[in-house]
Scaffold this active site. Structure first.
Site, mmCIF file in Angstrom:
data_model
loop_
_atom_site.group_PDB
_atom_site.id
_atom_site.type_symbol
_atom_site.label_atom_id
_atom_site.label_comp_id
_atom_site.label_asym_id
_atom_site.label_seq_id
_atom_site.Cartn_x
_atom_site.Cartn_y
_atom_site.Cartn_z
ATOM 1 N N ILE A 103 0.625 2.595 7.883
ATOM 2 C CA ILE A 103 0.713 1.429 8.775
ATOM 3 C C ILE A 103 -0.415 0.471 8.410
ATOM 4 O O ILE A 103 -1.589 0.838 8.485
ATOM 5 C CB ILE A 103 0.561 1.837 10.261
ATOM 6 C CG1 ILE A 103 1.559 2.940 10.636
ATOM 7 C CG2 ILE A 103 0.720 0.613 11.160
ATOM 8 C CD1 ILE A 103 3.017 2.532 10.525
ATOM 9 N N HIS A 104 -0.064 -0.760 7.999
ATOM 10 C CA HIS A 104 -1.137 -1.670 7.606
ATOM 11 C C HIS A 104 -0.847 -3.147 7.848
ATOM 12 O O HIS A 104 -1.747 -3.967 7.793
ATOM 13 C CB HIS A 104 -1.450 -1.491 6.109
ATOM 14 C CG HIS A 104 -0.479 -2.189 5.209
ATOM 15 N ND1 HIS A 104 0.747 -1.661 4.889
ATOM 16 C CD2 HIS A 104 -0.553 -3.381 4.576
ATOM 17 C CE1 HIS A 104 1.382 -2.496 4.097
ATOM 18 N NE2 HIS A 104 0.626 -3.557 3.891
ATOM 19 N N ARG A 105 0.394 -3.525 8.144
ATOM 20 C CA ARG A 105 0.703 -4.954 8.256
ATOM 21 C C ARG A 105 -0.005 -5.581 9.451
ATOM 22 O O ARG A 105 -0.166 -4.956 10.497
ATOM 23 C CB ARG A 105 2.207 -5.186 8.361
ATOM 24 C CG ARG A 105 2.912 -4.945 7.048
ATOM 25 C CD ARG A 105 4.313 -5.519 7.027
ATOM 26 N NE ARG A 105 4.845 -5.399 5.672
ATOM 27 C CZ ARG A 105 4.680 -6.290 4.717
ATOM 28 N NH1 ARG A 105 4.000 -7.398 4.958
ATOM 29 N NH2 ARG A 105 5.180 -6.088 3.517
#
Length: 358
Positions: free
Chosen positions: A201-203
Site C-alpha cells: 500500500i503506497h498510493r
C-alpha cells in the site's frame, strides 16, 4: 548511437534492468543513465542497482520528493544541463512518474528523439498525476513502445495512428525482468510465515490515516491463524504510520509488517504468496506473471486486460467491499493461459527498433 535513460523511481529501475543489459551487448550503442533521485531511500533505489547489476548512473541529480511542480521543474533544469553536455541521439523514459515527464519535456524542447517505454496506458482518471504524466509523455514521444494490444487500442482511439509517430507493440519489459531475475537467488526474510497474502500500500490517495485504518482492518480480517498478510512498508506509508500513536503490530496481529524489499526478494514473495492485494500498478502485472490472483485497492487500473480476464478485481476502500471482492477473486476458476504481455523478448525488440529508427 547514444541513449540517455531517465530513471527515478523503483518501477523504472526494474524496467531498465534487462533493457540496459541488452543495450550493453551492442558495441555501437552507448547508454548514459540519469538518476533523478525521486526515490532516494536506500531500499527503494541503491539496492536495485546493486542486486540487479544495472549500470551505475553517470549522473545522479539527487532531487528528492517535493511538490509536483517544483520537483518536475528542478528535474527539467538539471536534465537539460546533462543533455546539452552529452548530446544524445535518443532520450528514453519509462512509465509515468515526474521523472518521466521531466525527461520527455526536455527531449521535446531540445528536439531530441524521445522513446516512451510502457506507452498507451490509461486509467482514465485525470486526478492521478501518473495519468497526466503518461498522456503528456505519449503526446510528445517519437516512438511509443506499447506493452499490450489494449495500450495500442487506447492510442488508436486518441488518434495516434494518424500522427507522425511510431507505435510498436513490443510486450511488457517487466515480463522480461520477472523471467530473468526470478532465477537469481534472493535473501531469506526470516519473519515471513509459510502461508501468506502479499500486500503493498503506497498510493497518496490511500496513505491517509482514515483510509489506512480501513485497509489494515480489512487485511487483518482476511488474515487468520493459518494465513497471515505480509506487508512490506513503503516509506510514504511508514511516515504516515509514524504520525499516529497506534502500535500497528499489536493492533493488527494477522499482518506481518516488514521493511521494503529488493526486487529479487519481492519476486520470491510473489512466487510463494497465496494471492496479492495492492494499490501498485507494477505488482498487478507481477502477480499475473507468477499466476497469482490480485485484488487492487483502486477505482481504476491501467492494466484493464487483467480485470477483463478475471485475474484482477478492483475494490473501493471500505471493509465490506474489500472482503467481499477478495472472496469473489478467490473463487476464480479460469486458467493463466494467455500471453497478454508478450513473449519475454521486449528488450531485444526495443533496441532493434531504436537502431532502425535513428
Amino acid at each position: 548511437m547514444k541513449i540517455i535513460t531517465i530513471l527515478g523511481a523503483r518501477p523504472q529501475f526494474i524496467k531498465a534492468a534487462v533493457l540496459s543489459n541488452e543495450i550493453a551487448k551492442y558495441n555501437d550503442v552507448e547508454e548514459i543513465i540519469i538518476h533523478t533521485g525521486q526515490h532516494y531511500d536506500k531500499n527503494m533505489s541503491d539496492i536495485f542497482f546493486n542486486d540487479m547489476k544495472i549500470p551505475k548512473p553517470k549522473h545522479n541529480l539527487e532531487i528528492k520528493s517535493n511538490y509536483h511542480g517544483e520537483m518536475t521543474g528542478m528535474m527539467m533544469r538539471e536534465i537539460e544541463k546533462v543533455v546539452l553536455l552529452e548530446k544524445p541521439d535518443w532520450i528514453l523514459v519509462y512509465g509515468d512518474t515526474n521523472s518521466t515527464l521531466a525527461g520527455a519535456l526536455v527531449a521535446s524542447k531540445l528536439h531530441i528523439k524521445l522513446a516512451h517505454v510502457e506507452a498507451g496506458l490509461r486509467s482514465f482518471n485525470m486526478k492521478m498525476p501518473e495519468e497526466v504524466n503518461r498522456i503528456l509523455t505519449d503526446r510528445i514521444s517519437d516512438v511509443l513502445f506499447c506493452p499490450s494490444n489494449a495500450a495500442v487500442k487506447n492510442l488508436e482511439i486518441e488518434g495516434y495512428l494518424s500522427m507522425d509517430k511510431k507505435v510498436e507493440v513490443v510486450g511488457d519489459i517487466m515480463f522480461d525482468s520477472a523471467l530473468y531475475y526470478s532465477k537469481f537467488p534472493s535473501k531469506k526474510i526470516e519473519s515471513v510465515p509459510e502461508k501468506y497474502i502479499l500486500s503493498t500500500i503506497h498510493r497518496a490517495e490511500n496513505t491517509i490515516p482514515e483510509k489506512l485504518e480501513i485497509i489494515f482492518d480489512s487485511l487483518n480480517n482476511l488474515g487468520g491463524s493459518d494465513t497471515k498478510v505480509v506487508l512490506p512498508i513503503h516509506p510514504r506509508t511508514k511516515n504516515i504510520l509514524a504520525t499516529t500513536d497506534v502500535n500497528f503490530s499489536e493492533k493488527y496481529s494477522n499482518i506481518v509488517f516488514i521493511e521494503p524489499q529488493g526486487y529479487l526478494e519481492m519476486l520470491e514473495l510473489i512466487k510463494n504468496a497465496v494471492s496479492v492485494i495492492t494499490d501498485s500498478g507494477g505488482l498487478q502485472k507481477e502477480a499475473y506473471f507468477f499466476q497469482k490472483l490480485c485484488l487492487t485497492l483502486r477505482d481504476q487500473t491501467e492494466w484493464i486486460e487483467l480485470v477483463e480476464n478475471g485475474y484482477n478485481i478492483l475494490s473501493p476502500i471500505n471493509e465490506e467491499a474489500i472482503i467481499e471482492n477478495y472472496k469473489k477473486l478467490m473463487s476464480f476458476e479460469g486458467f493463466f493461459s494467455k500471453d497478454i504481455y508478450g513473449d519475454g523478448n521486449t528488450a531485444s525488440k526495443i533496441v532493434k527498433i531504436l537502431k532502425k529508427e535513428l
